[in-house]
Design a protein around this motif. Structure first.
Motif, short mmCIF file in Angstrom:
data_model
loop_
_atom_site.label_atom_id
_atom_site.label_comp_id
_atom_site.label_asym_id
_atom_site.label_seq_id
_atom_site.Cartn_x
_atom_site.Cartn_y
_atom_site.Cartn_z
N THR A 44 0.84 -1.19 0.00
CA THR A 44 0.00 0.00 0.00
C THR A 44 0.88 1.24 0.00
O THR A 44 1.83 1.33 0.77
N LYS A 45 0.57 2.19 -0.88
CA LYS A 45 1.31 3.45 -0.89
C LYS A 45 0.78 4.35 0.21
O LYS A 45 -0.41 4.62 0.29
N VAL A 47 23.89 -12.15 5.64
CA VAL A 47 23.04 -10.95 5.58
C VAL A 47 22.15 -11.09 4.36
O VAL A 47 22.62 -11.43 3.27
N MET A 48 20.86 -10.79 4.54
CA MET A 48 19.93 -10.97 3.43
C MET A 48 19.05 -9.75 3.24
O MET A 48 18.92 -8.91 4.13
N SER A 49 18.47 -9.66 2.07
CA SER A 49 17.45 -8.67 1.80
C SER A 49 16.11 -9.32 2.10
O SER A 49 15.65 -10.19 1.36
N ILE A 50 15.52 -8.94 3.25
CA ILE A 50 14.25 -9.52 3.68
C ILE A 50 13.13 -8.83 2.91
O ILE A 50 12.90 -7.63 3.09
N ALA A 51 12.45 -9.55 2.05
CA ALA A 51 11.39 -8.95 1.22
C ALA A 51 10.09 -8.91 2.00
O ALA A 51 9.56 -9.95 2.38
N ARG A 52 9.60 -7.73 2.24
CA ARG A 52 8.33 -7.55 2.93
C ARG A 52 7.49 -6.57 2.11
O ARG A 52 7.74 -5.37 2.11
N THR A 53 6.52 -7.09 1.37
CA THR A 53 5.63 -6.29 0.50
C THR A 53 6.42 -5.33 -0.38
O THR A 53 6.06 -4.18 -0.55
N GLY A 54 7.50 -5.83 -0.95
CA GLY A 54 8.25 -5.05 -1.92
C GLY A 54 9.29 -4.13 -1.34
O GLY A 54 10.14 -3.62 -2.06
N GLU A 55 9.26 -3.88 -0.02
CA GLU A 55 10.24 -3.00 0.62
C GLU A 55 11.27 -3.87 1.34
O GLU A 55 10.92 -4.72 2.15
N PRO A 56 12.56 -3.67 1.08
CA PRO A 56 13.57 -4.54 1.68
C PRO A 56 14.00 -4.10 3.08
O PRO A 56 13.94 -2.92 3.44
N VAL A 98 3.75 -7.00 10.70
CA VAL A 98 4.19 -5.84 11.48
C VAL A 98 5.38 -5.18 10.79
O VAL A 98 5.41 -3.96 10.59
N THR A 99 6.37 -5.99 10.42
CA THR A 99 7.53 -5.45 9.71
C THR A 99 7.12 -4.82 8.39
O THR A 99 7.60 -3.74 8.02
N SER A 100 6.23 -5.48 7.66
CA SER A 100 5.75 -4.93 6.38
C SER A 100 5.15 -3.55 6.58
O SER A 100 5.40 -2.62 5.80
N HIS A 101 4.34 -3.40 7.63
CA HIS A 101 3.69 -2.12 7.89
C HIS A 101 4.73 -1.05 8.22
O HIS A 101 4.63 0.10 7.74
#
Length: 469
Positions: A123-124, A407-416, A455-458
């Protein structure tokens, strides 16, 4: 949408659409009996659990979807093709939109073949000031915590200093002990960050190289020839072709496991599934072997080395690897929802905890300590900045486009989020920095193994740098 020669929707897709609408009705009933009737009527098969962990049965998953959503509102059909129907639905509790999908079999009676988890739709958000962003995050946390969907801690630091802190729920539900900002949590695979940086420290100390073969330190795992082909860099980046330990032998002995060697002794010695360095496959066994490498290279136990070279320099006083059955450590207990008759309830998950965490996961830490760790890496107190950069950068040359050395890029709804997550029964952790911002985020939860994800995604959607149009 598939159509026949007359331009009409095929029977296959019409069946998929009908089944999806029936699924919505079943979930919105909130009634386990109605949900089970839906499952029985549509012939939904369930995968046989593997290993020693028993996930929720399908009726429990549908109850959990109702628990998390408080009901689903149909928004629109997003895709209908080849018997796969995907709809955009809105959670009544939070207003967030999700993708709900079903797949039906290709022939009549078009039984449901699969119902994957609902996925959050990005969501934008236009929130303006930092204060408005934090107010938005806080309001969301209040909503999900009041609904008993999140028990844990959120800490956000700006340039290394805490600027947002929230603690919700109970560290111990039976004794009604609340979580606080300083509560230590099991952080599961976020532990891999510690193991990775310990390897980087040993490289700086001249005691090993990323190019060293595993055989230099562990000469015969899984066999001598494979140990010569597998390099330290392959173990760090999950490109060694090794697997995981979660079979019957592991779960039967879980309360006796107190070291990386204890776990390795139970692992089937299978040859790599692919040539090391060719592709990526997440491997806990790889990080158990790194624990043995650290011990062989340093002459210390894994636990002593990380305590002396990572935790002490960073001032991490709440981080440790306690003996769960011996040490009196005040920490958040692990809970997950389980089906009890026709209702869900939280159940303690201590049966899935090793006697002691190991180099692949299971350390105990607090949100403030994780921020201290991030600050120590930023200021070069543990390893040099160039080591941190090397570990943080993905390794596409090894077939690992999103994972570096621990170390990773955790993908959460498109935002790393650049760091590491951790998930286990009753454990959900996300920790890392948000690219292009001054923020570091620690989300620690002891209520279900997925409770931190949305929660992280938000948080990421609220704090990430807006993308150019």
């Amino acid at each position: 949408m598939q159509v026949d020669a007359k331009g009409e929707t095929t029977d296959l897709d019409r069946a998929a659409s009908d089944r999806l609408k029936a699924l919505l009705a079943a979930v919105n009933s909130g009634d386990a009996a109605v949900m089970q009737a839906f499952i029985d009527a549509n012939g939904v098969s369930e995968p046989v659990p593997s290993g020693g962990y028993s996930p929720l049965p399908l009726v429990g998953k549908l109850l959990d979807l109702h628990r998390r959503s408080h009901g689903l509102e149909f928004v629109r059909m997003a895709k209908l093709e080849k018997g796969k129907a995907t709809a955009v639905v809105q959670f009544r509790l939070t207003g967030h939109k999700h993708l709900l999908t079903i797949q039906v079999e290709n022939a009549a009676p078009y039984r449901i073949a699969n119902i994957p988890p609902a996925l959050l739709v990005p969501t934008k958000l236009s929130l303006g000031s930092e204060a408005a962003r934090f107010e938005h995050i806080g309001a969301y946390l209040d909503t999900v915590a009041e609904a008993d969907l999140f028990s844990g801690v959120v800490l956000i630091a700006r340039d290394g200093t805490a600027v947002f802190e929230r603690a919700h729920g109970f560290a111990d539900r039976e004794r009604r002990i609340p979580n606080t900002i300083d509560t230590p949590f099991d952080i599961a695979s976020t532990t891999k960050l510690f193991t990775s940086i310990a390897i980087g420290k040993l490289v700086e100390q001249g005691k090993l190289s990323y190019e060293d073969p595993l055989a230099r330190f562990v000469p015969d795992f899984p066999d001598r020839q494979s140990a010569e082909r597998i390099k330290i860099k392959h173990l760090l980046s999950h490109t060694a072709g090794l697997g995981n330990q979660f079979g019957p032998a592991y779960f039967n002995s879980i309360h006796e496991l107190r070291s990386p060697q204890d776990v390795i002794d139970l692992v089937d010695r299978e040859a790599p599934k692919f040539e090391p360095g060719e592709k990526w496959a997440y491997s806990n066994v790889g990080y158990l072997l790194l624990g043995l490498v650290i011990e062989a290279a340093s002459g210390k136990t894994y636990y002593d080395y990380v305590r002396e070279n990572l935790f002490a320099p960073a001032g991490m006083t709440s981080t440790s690897f306690p003996h769960q059955d011996q040490d009196a450590v005040v920490m958040a207990q692990r809970y997950d929802v389980k089906l009890d008759g026709q209702k869900l309830r939280y159940v303690k998950q201590e049966k899935y905890a090793q006697a002691r965490g190991t180099s692949d996961g299971g350390s105990v830490s607090s949100a403030p300590d994780l921020i201290k760790f991030a600050n120590a890496l930023e200021t070069g107190q543990i390893v040099k900045p160039e080591t941190v950069r090397l570990h943080s950068d993905p390794k596409p040359e090894l077939g690992s486009p999103k994972y570096g050395y621990g170390v990773m890029s955790i993908a959460r709804t498109g935002e790393p989020l650049i760091g590491h997550g951790g998930n286990a029964p009753g454990v959900c952790t996300d920790f890392g920095s948000i690219p292009g911002t001054p923020y570091t985020v620690a989300v620690l939860s002891n209520s279900t193994m997925t409770s931190c994800i949305e929660v992280t995604s938000h948080i990421l959607q609220a704090l990430a740098v807006p993308k150019a149009a």
